[in-house]
Design a protein around this motif. Structure first.
Motif, PDB file in Angstrom:
ATOM      1  N   THR A 175       0.840  -1.191   0.000  1.00  0.00           N
ATOM      2  CA  THR A 175       0.000   0.000   0.000  1.00  0.00           C
ATOM      3  C   THR A 175       0.875   1.241   0.000  1.00  0.00           C
ATOM      4  OG1 THR A 175      -1.749   1.193   1.158  1.00  0.00           O
ATOM      5  CG2 THR A 175      -0.163   0.056   2.522  1.00  0.00           C
ATOM      6  N   THR A 176       0.347   2.329  -0.490  1.00  0.00           N
ATOM      7  CA  THR A 176       1.100   3.575  -0.512  1.00  0.00           C
ATOM      8  C   THR A 176       0.158   4.746  -0.476  1.00  0.00           C
ATOM      9  OG1 THR A 176       2.715   4.902  -1.735  1.00  0.00           O
ATOM     10  CG2 THR A 176       1.140   3.661  -3.031  1.00  0.00           C
ATOM     11  N   THR A 177       0.603   5.849   0.089  1.00  0.00           N
ATOM     12  CA  THR A 177      -0.144   7.101   0.010  1.00  0.00           C
ATOM     13  C   THR A 177       0.594   8.098  -0.869  1.00  0.00           C
ATOM     14  OG1 THR A 177       0.934   7.857   2.029  1.00  0.00           O
ATOM     15  CG2 THR A 177      -1.229   6.859   2.265  1.00  0.00           C
ATOM     16  N   GLY A 178       1.611   7.650  -1.570  1.00  0.00           N
ATOM     17  CA  GLY A 178       2.385   8.546  -2.421  1.00  0.00           C
ATOM     18  C   GLY A 178       3.191   9.511  -1.564  1.00  0.00           C
ATOM     19  N   THR A 179       3.372  10.755  -2.058  1.00  0.00           N
ATOM     20  CA  THR A 179       4.086  11.756  -1.283  1.00  0.00           C
ATOM     21  C   THR A 179       3.245  12.173  -0.091  1.00  0.00           C
ATOM     22  OG1 THR A 179       3.145  13.490  -2.685  1.00  0.00           O
ATOM     23  CG2 THR A 179       5.285  12.617  -3.326  1.00  0.00           C
ATOM     24  N   ALA A 180       3.900  12.798   0.869  1.00  0.00           N
ATOM     25  CA  ALA A 180       3.218  13.180   2.107  1.00  0.00           C
ATOM     26  C   ALA A 180       1.995  14.036   1.807  1.00  0.00           C
ATOM     27  CB  ALA A 180       4.197  13.943   2.998  1.00  0.00           C
ATOM     28  N   LYS A 211       0.160  -7.046  -7.043  1.00  0.00           N
ATOM     29  CA  LYS A 211       0.428  -7.169  -5.610  1.00  0.00           C
ATOM     30  C   LYS A 211      -0.298  -6.125  -4.761  1.00  0.00           C
ATOM     31  CE  LYS A 211       4.731  -4.467  -5.661  1.00  0.00           C
ATOM     32  NZ  LYS A 211       6.173  -4.469  -5.309  1.00  0.00           N
ATOM     33  N   THR A 212      -0.561  -4.964  -5.315  1.00  0.00           N
ATOM     34  CA  THR A 212      -1.171  -3.895  -4.535  1.00  0.00           C
ATOM     35  C   THR A 212      -2.688  -4.031  -4.521  1.00  0.00           C
ATOM     36  OG1 THR A 212       0.618  -2.380  -5.105  1.00  0.00           O
ATOM     37  CG2 THR A 212      -1.420  -1.390  -4.308  1.00  0.00           C
ATOM     38  N   LEU A 213      -3.281  -3.915  -3.341  1.00  0.00           N
ATOM     39  CA  LEU A 213      -4.735  -3.911  -3.244  1.00  0.00           C
ATOM     40  C   LEU A 213      -5.244  -2.534  -3.639  1.00  0.00           C
ATOM     41  CD1 LEU A 213      -7.351  -5.380  -2.402  1.00  0.00           C
ATOM     42  CD2 LEU A 213      -7.041  -4.386  -0.121  1.00  0.00           C
ATOM     43  N   THR A 214      -6.097  -2.500  -4.637  1.00  0.00           N
ATOM     44  CA  THR A 214      -6.728  -1.262  -5.065  1.00  0.00           C
ATOM     45  C   THR A 214      -8.238  -1.429  -4.928  1.00  0.00           C
ATOM     46  OG1 THR A 214      -6.808   0.409  -6.839  1.00  0.00           O
ATOM     47  CG2 THR A 214      -6.897  -1.911  -7.515  1.00  0.00           C
ATOM     48  N   GLY A 215      -8.985  -0.387  -5.214  1.00  0.00           N
ATOM     49  CA  GLY A 215     -10.438  -0.465  -5.098  1.00  0.00           C
ATOM     50  C   GLY A 215     -10.999   0.712  -4.332  1.00  0.00           C
ATOM     51  N   SER A 216     -12.282   0.928  -4.484  1.00  0.00           N
ATOM     52  CA  SER A 216     -12.918   2.098  -3.872  1.00  0.00           C
ATOM     53  C   SER A 216     -12.861   2.075  -2.349  1.00  0.00           C
ATOM     54  CB  SER A 216     -14.373   2.201  -4.338  1.00  0.00           C
ATOM     55  OG  SER A 216     -15.105   1.037  -3.979  1.00  0.00           O
ATOM     56  N   GLU A 217     -13.045   0.892  -1.743  1.00  0.00           N
ATOM     57  CA  GLU A 217     -13.096   0.817  -0.287  1.00  0.00           C
ATOM     58  C   GLU A 217     -11.746   1.159   0.348  1.00  0.00           C
ATOM     59  OE1 GLU A 217     -16.544  -0.584   1.361  1.00  0.00           O
ATOM     60  OE2 GLU A 217     -16.379   0.889  -0.245  1.00  0.00           O
ATOM     61  N   VAL A 218     -10.687   0.551  -0.151  1.00  0.00           N
ATOM     62  CA  VAL A 218      -9.367   0.801   0.434  1.00  0.00           C
ATOM     63  C   VAL A 218      -8.908   2.222   0.139  1.00  0.00           C
ATOM     64  CG1 VAL A 218      -7.984  -0.046  -1.517  1.00  0.00           C
ATOM     65  CG2 VAL A 218      -7.098  -0.220   0.827  1.00  0.00           C
ATOM     66  N   ASP A 219      -9.341   2.797  -0.987  1.00  0.00           N
ATOM     67  CA  ASP A 219      -8.986   4.188  -1.269  1.00  0.00           C
ATOM     68  C   ASP A 219      -9.613   5.136  -0.253  1.00  0.00           C
ATOM     69  OD1 ASP A 219      -7.296   3.770  -3.376  1.00  0.00           O
ATOM     70  OD2 ASP A 219      -8.740   4.290  -4.943  1.00  0.00           O
ATOM     71  N   ARG A 231      -5.393   4.250  -8.173  1.00  0.00           N
ATOM     72  CA  ARG A 231      -4.045   3.865  -8.594  1.00  0.00           C
ATOM     73  C   ARG A 231      -3.988   2.375  -8.912  1.00  0.00           C
ATOM     74  NH1 ARG A 231       0.461   1.981  -5.707  1.00  0.00           N
ATOM     75  NH2 ARG A 231       2.466   2.498  -6.677  1.00  0.00           N
ATOM     76  N   LEU A 232      -3.371   2.031 -10.037  1.00  0.00           N
ATOM     77  CA  LEU A 232      -3.174   0.647 -10.470  1.00  0.00           C
ATOM     78  C   LEU A 232      -4.492  -0.089 -10.723  1.00  0.00           C
ATOM     79  CD1 LEU A 232      -0.311  -0.292  -7.967  1.00  0.00           C
ATOM     80  CD2 LEU A 232      -0.056   0.267 -10.393  1.00  0.00           C
ATOM     81  N   SER A 233      -5.565   0.649 -10.989  1.00  0.00           N
ATOM     82  CA  SER A 233      -6.879   0.018 -11.180  1.00  0.00           C
ATOM     83  C   SER A 233      -7.083  -0.513 -12.586  1.00  0.00           C
ATOM     84  CB  SER A 233      -7.990   1.012 -10.858  1.00  0.00           C
ATOM     85  OG  SER A 233      -8.048   2.051 -11.827  1.00  0.00           O
ATOM     86  N   ASN A 234      -6.113  -0.308 -13.463  1.00  0.00           N
ATOM     87  CA  ASN A 234      -6.174  -0.819 -14.832  1.00  0.00           C
ATOM     88  C   ASN A 234      -7.412  -0.323 -15.571  1.00  0.00           C
ATOM     89  OD1 ASN A 234      -5.053  -2.212 -16.977  1.00  0.00           O
ATOM     90  ND2 ASN A 234      -6.003  -4.164 -16.441  1.00  0.00           N
ATOM     91  N   GLY A 235      -7.770   0.937 -15.318  1.00  0.00           N
ATOM     92  CA  GLY A 235      -8.890   1.538 -16.022  1.00  0.00           C
ATOM     93  C   GLY A 235     -10.227   1.432 -15.328  1.00  0.00           C
ATOM     94  N   ALA A 236     -10.289   0.738 -14.199  1.00  0.00           N
ATOM     95  CA  ALA A 236     -11.562   0.610 -13.488  1.00  0.00           C
ATOM     96  C   ALA A 236     -11.975   1.921 -12.844  1.00  0.00           C
ATOM     97  CB  ALA A 236     -11.467  -0.472 -12.420  1.00  0.00           C
ATOM     98  N   PRO A 246     -15.649  -3.238  -8.184  1.00  0.00           N
ATOM     99  CA  PRO A 246     -14.599  -2.228  -8.013  1.00  0.00           C
ATOM    100  C   PRO A 246     -14.251  -1.943  -6.557  1.00  0.00           C
ATOM    101  CG  PRO A 246     -16.699  -1.130  -8.268  1.00  0.00           C
ATOM    102  CD  PRO A 246     -16.993  -2.614  -8.356  1.00  0.00           C
ATOM    103  N   LEU A 247     -14.788  -2.720  -5.621  1.00  0.00           N
ATOM    104  CA  LEU A 247     -14.614  -2.418  -4.196  1.00  0.00           C
ATOM    105  C   LEU A 247     -13.226  -2.756  -3.680  1.00  0.00           C
ATOM    106  CD1 LEU A 247     -18.106  -3.649  -2.958  1.00  0.00           C
ATOM    107  CD2 LEU A 247     -17.408  -1.323  -3.554  1.00  0.00           C
ATOM    108  N   GLY A 248     -12.674  -3.900  -4.103  1.00  0.00           N
ATOM    109  CA  GLY A 248     -11.347  -4.289  -3.664  1.00  0.00           C
ATOM    110  C   GLY A 248     -10.800  -5.423  -4.505  1.00  0.00           C
ATOM    111  N   PHE A 249      -9.623  -5.233  -5.102  1.00  0.00           N
ATOM    112  CA  PHE A 249      -9.050  -6.259  -5.976  1.00  0.00           C
ATOM    113  C   PHE A 249      -7.563  -5.974  -6.162  1.00  0.00           C
ATOM    114  CE2 PHE A 249     -10.733  -2.779  -8.418  1.00  0.00           C
ATOM    115  CZ  PHE A 249      -9.787  -2.516  -9.399  1.00  0.00           C
ATOM    116  N   THR A 250      -6.825  -6.957  -6.673  1.00  0.00           N
ATOM    117  CA  THR A 250      -5.403  -6.799  -6.897  1.00  0.00           C
ATOM    118  C   THR A 250      -5.150  -5.885  -8.089  1.00  0.00           C
ATOM    119  OG1 THR A 250      -4.986  -8.994  -6.013  1.00  0.00           O
ATOM    120  CG2 THR A 250      -3.240  -8.012  -7.342  1.00  0.00           C
ATOM    121  N   GLY A 251      -4.251  -4.918  -7.905  1.00  0.00           N
ATOM    122  CA  GLY A 251      -3.971  -3.946  -8.946  1.00  0.00           C
ATOM    123  C   GLY A 251      -3.149  -4.495 -10.086  1.00  0.00           C
ATOM    124  N   SER A 252      -2.863  -3.635 -11.030  1.00  0.00           N
ATOM    125  CA  SER A 252      -2.179  -4.052 -12.249  1.00  0.00           C
ATOM    126  C   SER A 252      -0.739  -4.484 -12.012  1.00  0.00           C
ATOM    127  CB  SER A 252      -2.213  -2.924 -13.285  1.00  0.00           C
ATOM    128  OG  SER A 252      -1.684  -1.722 -12.750  1.00  0.00           O
TER     129      SER A 252
END
Length: 339
Positions: A38-43, A105-113, A50-55, A96-102
Motif C-alpha cells: 500500500t502507498t499514500t504517495g508523497t506526504a 500485488k497492490t490492493l486497489t479499489g474504492s473501499e481501500v482508497d 491507482r493501479l486500477s487498470n482503467g476501473a 470495483p470495491l477491492g481487488f489486486t492492482g495491475s
C-alpha cells in the motif's frame, strides 16, 4: 416494488464518472489473510484509482491531518502511528470495491482508497491486510485489525459486537443473464422456484434466507447456492446452474459492463435496500465495539465530504449514486427481525 424510504439525499454537484474500462482481475492468493502492499504517495497525497487498470479515473488528492480529529483517537493508536485496515476480499477480489492492482500485488479499489483518505485525515499511515470475508471479522475481534473498510452493512445484529461510521448507501441487486426474462420486483414471491447464489456470511445472505423461510411456509421453494468466489458464481450463472446472483450493487453493476461484449452478457434484474423495504441501508467503517474509533472515523469522513474529496473519490470509481450527505455514528441499520 416497495418504496424504500431514503434517509440520505445524494450529494449535489458530483459529476458523472469516466466509463469503466476492462479490468484484469486475476489474483493469486489463498488462506485466511495476507499483507497487501500500500502507498499514500508523497506526504499528504492519496492517489485514488491507482493501479486500477482503467476501473477508475486515477485522481490525486491532497489530504492533510486534521489535528482536532486525530486528537479524538485512542492514545494507543496515536502512538502506533498507523491504522490497520481490513479488507475481506480474498480469495478472488471484488471489483470495483477491492481487488489486486495491475502490478499484481497492490490492493486497489474504492473501499481501500477511502480508508487511505481517512487515514490521512487522522495523521496515520495506512496498513492494509486482506482476509476472507469471515476472517475479516475475526481480525477485528482479535485486535489484528483496527477497522474494516469492506462494504460492511450497518445492522442492528452487528452492533452487538461492532461500532460503525457510515459512508455510503447500501443497495443490493440481482444479476441474471441478459436473455433471461426474470425480474425481481421487490416481492419475495418472485423468487419461488428459482436458484440463487449469494455470499456466505453476508447481509444479503441473511435477507435471502429470510425470504426462503417465508416461501417454505407458503409451500414454495427457493434454492440457495454458495460458491467460493465470483468466478465460480459466474460460471454457474453462464451454465444455467443458477438463475441469478444476489450481491452488492457496485460489484454487479461493474460486472454487467464487463460482460457486455461476451457470449454471455448479463443484466441487473432488480434492486433492494440492504436494510430492508422501509429503511435505506448503509455501508460503514467497522471497528470493535468500545474501541472509541467510530467518532473519529465519522468525523474524518465528514471532513472529506465537506472538503469535496469524498465526491471526487466517488466520481473516480463511478459510484456517485451511492453518495450520502453525512457520516453518522451507529445510525439505524438492518433490524434484528429484518422487518
Amino acid at each position: 416494488m416497495p418504496r424504500h424510504f431514503t434517509r440520505r439525499s445524494l450529494i449535489r454537484g458530483i459529476t458523472a464518472a469516466t466509463a469503466v474500462a476492462t479490468l484484469a482481475t486475476g489474483l493469486a492468493a489463498c488462506g485466511g489473510d495476507s499483507d497487501a502492499a500500500t502507498t499514500t504517495g508523497t506526504a499528504g497525497t492519496v492517489t485514488v484509482g491507482r493501479l486500477s487498470n482503467g476501473a477508475a479515473k486515477e485522481t490525486r488528492l491532497k489530504v492533510s491531518e486534521v489535528k482536532s480529529i486525530s486528537a479524538e483517537l485512542p492514545a494507543s493508536l496515536r502512538k502506533s502511528g498507523k491504522l490497520v485496515i481490513g479488507s475481506g476480499t480474498l480469495p478472488a477480489g471484488a471489483p470495483p470495491l477491492g481487488f489486486t492492482g495491475s502490478d499484481q500485488k497492490t490492493l486497489t479499489g474504492s473501499e481501500v482508497d477511502l480508508a487511505r483518505l481517512v487515514a490521512a485525515v487522522l495523521g496515520l499511515e495506512p496498513e492494509v491486510k486482506r482476509f476472507t470475508w469471515e476472517n475479516l471479522f475475526v481480525g477485528i475481534d482479535s485486535g489484528k485489525v483496527d477497522v474494516g473498510f469492506s462494504n460492511i452493512t450497518d445492522t442492528e445484529e452487528r452492533k452487538q459486537k461492532y461500532e460503525f461510521a457510515s459512508y455510503r448507501k447500501d443497495d443490493l441487486t440481482f444479476e441474471t443473464l441478459k436473455k433471461s426474462p426474470w425480474t425481481f420486483d421487490g416481492d419475495y414471491r418472485a423468487l419461488a422456484g428459482r436458484t440463487v447464489s449469494v455470499g456466505a456470511g453476508t447481509n444479503q445472505e441473511r435477507i435471502l434466507l429470510e425470504w426462503k423461510g417465508k416461501l417454505e411456509k407458503e409451500g414454495k421453494k427457493l434454492t440457495v447456492k454458495y460458491f467460493q468466489d465470483s468466478n465460480s458464481t459466474y460460471l454457474a450463472l453462464n451454465s444455467g446452474k443458477i438463475d441469478a446472483y444476489f450481491g452488492p450493487s457496485p460489484n454487479l453493476a461493474y460486472h454487467v459492463t464487463q460482460s457486455a461484449g461476451t457470449p454471455s452478457p448479463t443484466r441487473l434484474a432488480g434492486q433492494f435496500s440492504g436494510a430492508g423495504a422501509t429503511l435505506q441501508g448503509l455501508i460503514a467503517a467497522t471497528a470493535k465495539k468500545g474501541s472509541g474509533l467510530a467518532k473519529p472515523l465519522s468525523d474524518a469522513i465528514n471532513h472529506l465530504i465537506d472538503n469535496g474529496q469524498y465526491a471526487k473519490w466517488l466520481t473516480a470509481w463511478n459510484l456517485t449514486s451511492d453518495a450520502v450527505t453525512t457520516s453518522e455514528v451507529n445510525p439505524p441499520g438492518l433490524p434484528l427481525d429484518n422487518a
